[in-house]
Design an enzyme around this catalytic site. Structure first.
Site, short mmCIF file in Angstrom:
data_model
loop_
_atom_site.label_atom_id
_atom_site.label_comp_id
_atom_site.label_asym_id
_atom_site.label_seq_id
_atom_site.Cartn_x
_atom_site.Cartn_y
_atom_site.Cartn_z
N GLY A 1 41.08 -22.63 -24.33
CA GLY A 1 39.99 -23.45 -24.83
C GLY A 1 40.23 -24.20 -26.12
O GLY A 1 39.47 -25.11 -26.46
N GLU B 1 44.97 -17.51 -22.57
CA GLU B 1 45.16 -18.43 -21.43
C GLU B 1 45.12 -19.88 -21.89
O GLU B 1 44.28 -20.66 -21.43
CB GLU B 1 44.05 -18.21 -20.40
N CYS C 1 38.08 -49.97 -7.67
CA CYS C 1 36.82 -50.72 -7.53
C CYS C 1 35.61 -49.94 -7.98
O CYS C 1 34.71 -49.63 -7.19
CB CYS C 1 36.68 -51.17 -6.09
#
Ligand code: LLP
Length: 431
Positions: free
Chosen positions: A253, A289, A357
């Site tokens: 994080g 992590e 698009c």
């Protein structure tokens, strides 16, 4: 009065993409060379920059007893990236059977693999039990029950931790904040006792500890401190209830700097100091992590200007890269720095867009840039994490190739997807 510095301030690290002789390089390799050989758009990663981030985090966590740094594979799962990090001693945080297989194929030892994710299937559980792992981070009792059945059928014991939802506001973008009570992730802390008691009754499971991950691109340590504090209190309580707790997974994080004009996110060193302070006395093996922190700044998306089209407010710089290559700006309104590969002194203000698009296929609005013209190369920076890994083939655009640079070496580590792969669809004979 502040004394003047004896030396000029150290230059900003270039994260693998220095400007040399007026040309942006990937380490020692001029980017125009890669564009010429591989075509554009193409992701270019710096192996040295990744290693540097991995080492920096490791040294920031050096005061902890034997931490496991399990790189979050979702950030960038390319085999060469995983192999680079595995050689640095990093483990892997995986969230699917595909990521588990990638990590193993890249040489990550099973005991360094953590299996996260809110919707693991029985087949994914069996795959990881067969191949081995450090622990499953479970997110519900129902998942524990499924894993117990799978492990028992295989005659294995599954090491498990419960991911707790600490109900904290991460302060990041709503789509990447995960630690609020209404988010789908984890079990409520108040359910931890019941969940652990149930694990004790279920065959084939061994409780290891707890995990927490409150969101991504965090720019303040305060919510992490709050979440970690709640995990610490949970460990203490569950130990009092007689459970043997030996791991705590503090998730990933930590944010990185996308916009050089924005305040710097907390450094790995500040993060390491916070962790050391908050977890003192926990007596567990800590697991981390990180994803974005390790690879985010180590990548750029190299792209060519197709044309510059006049607009009512600013010209549109139309690139050959689009939202299918890098969807962060359209999905999260994310800011990415955009530079010319051969910058000139002359500048312009432009909207930078792709050819897809949708109006959402916009990388930057009213952005001051070096002046560019059709045929010139640009880079979209900080594209090492959640860029190629979130690519799609929208508008029938093949997946973008990836190149790894290491000093003066470079190699294509994923070729451009063959358009034939997209055309391999069938029209049923009965139609
Ligand atoms: N652990 C768990 C359980 C996670 O869900 C994540 C990221 C990480 C670790 C790694 O987080 P990091 O250190 O990279 O912040 N696509 C979004 C980011 C989604 C993150 C998902 N989970 C983006 O482009 O910003």
């Amino acid at each position: 009065m502040i004394a003047p510095l004896p030396f000029p301030a150290a230059p900003e690290p270039t994260h693998g993409f220095p400007l040399r002789d007026g040309i942006v390089h990937g380490e020692e390799v001029p980017l125009p060379l890669i564009a010429r050989e591989v075509g554009t758009p193409v992701f270019v990663y710096s192996a040295s920059a990744m290693r540097q981030e991995a080492r920096r985090l490791r040294s920031a966590l050096a005061s902890l007893a034997d931490p496991l740094i399990a790189y979050a594979v979702k950030a960038n799962p390319n085999a060469a990236v995983l192999a680079t990090l595995a050689r640095e001693g990093l483990g892997a945080d995986v969230v699917s059977g595909g990521e588990y297989r990638r990590a193993r194929a890249a040489g990550v030892p099973p005991e360094k693999i953590v299996f996260s994710g809110v919707g693991k299937t029985a087949a994914e559980m069996a795959l990881a039990l067969d191949g081995g792992l450090c622990q499953f981070n479970l997110e519900s009792l129902a998942e524990a029950e499924m894993l117990s059945a799978v492990a028992t059928a295989l005659g294995r014991t599954a090491p498990v931790a419960f991911r707790v939802n600490p109900d904290v506001a991460a302060g990041s973008h709503a789509k990447i904040s995960t630690g609020a009570a209404h988010n789908k992730f984890g079990i409520a802390i108040s359910e931890a006792s019941t969940a652990c008691a149930r694990v004790r009754e279920l065959p084939g499971l061994r409780l290891c500890g707890f995990a927490v991950h409150i969101g991504s691109q965090l720019t303040s340590l305060a919510p992490l401190e709050e979440a970690f504090g709640k995990v610490g209190a949970t460990i203490e309580r569950l130990r009092r209830e007689g459970h043997d707790i030996c791991t705590a997974d503090l998730g990933g994080g930590l944010g990185i700097r996308y916009d050089p004009a924005a305040p710097r996110p907390p450094t790995p060193e500040a993060y390491g100091a916070l962790v050391a302070r908050v977890t003192r006395g926990w007596d567990v093996r800590l697991i981390f992590e990180p994803g974005r922190l390790i690879v985010g700044e180590a990548g750029v998306l190299l792209t060519e200007v197709i044309r510059v089209k006049p607009g009512p407010r600013h010209p549109f710089v139309i690139l050959d890269a689009a939202m299918n290559d890098l969807m962060r700006p359209s999905l999260y309104d994310a800011w990415h720095e955009i530079d010319a590969v051969q910058p000139k002194a002359d500048r312009m203000i432009a909207d930078v867009v792709g050819p897809v698009c949708e109006t959402g296929d916009t990388f930057a609005v009213a952005r001051p840039l070096e002046r560019v013209a059709a045929g010139e190369l640009m880079i979209i920076r900080t594209a090492g994490a959640y860029a190629a890994s979130m690519g799609s083939t929208y508008n029938s655009r093949p997946l973008t190739p990836e190149v790894l640079v290491d000093g003066g070496n470079w190699a294509v580590i994923r070729p451009r997807q063959d358009i034939e792969a997209l055309l391999r669809e069938r029209v049923p004979a009965w139609l």
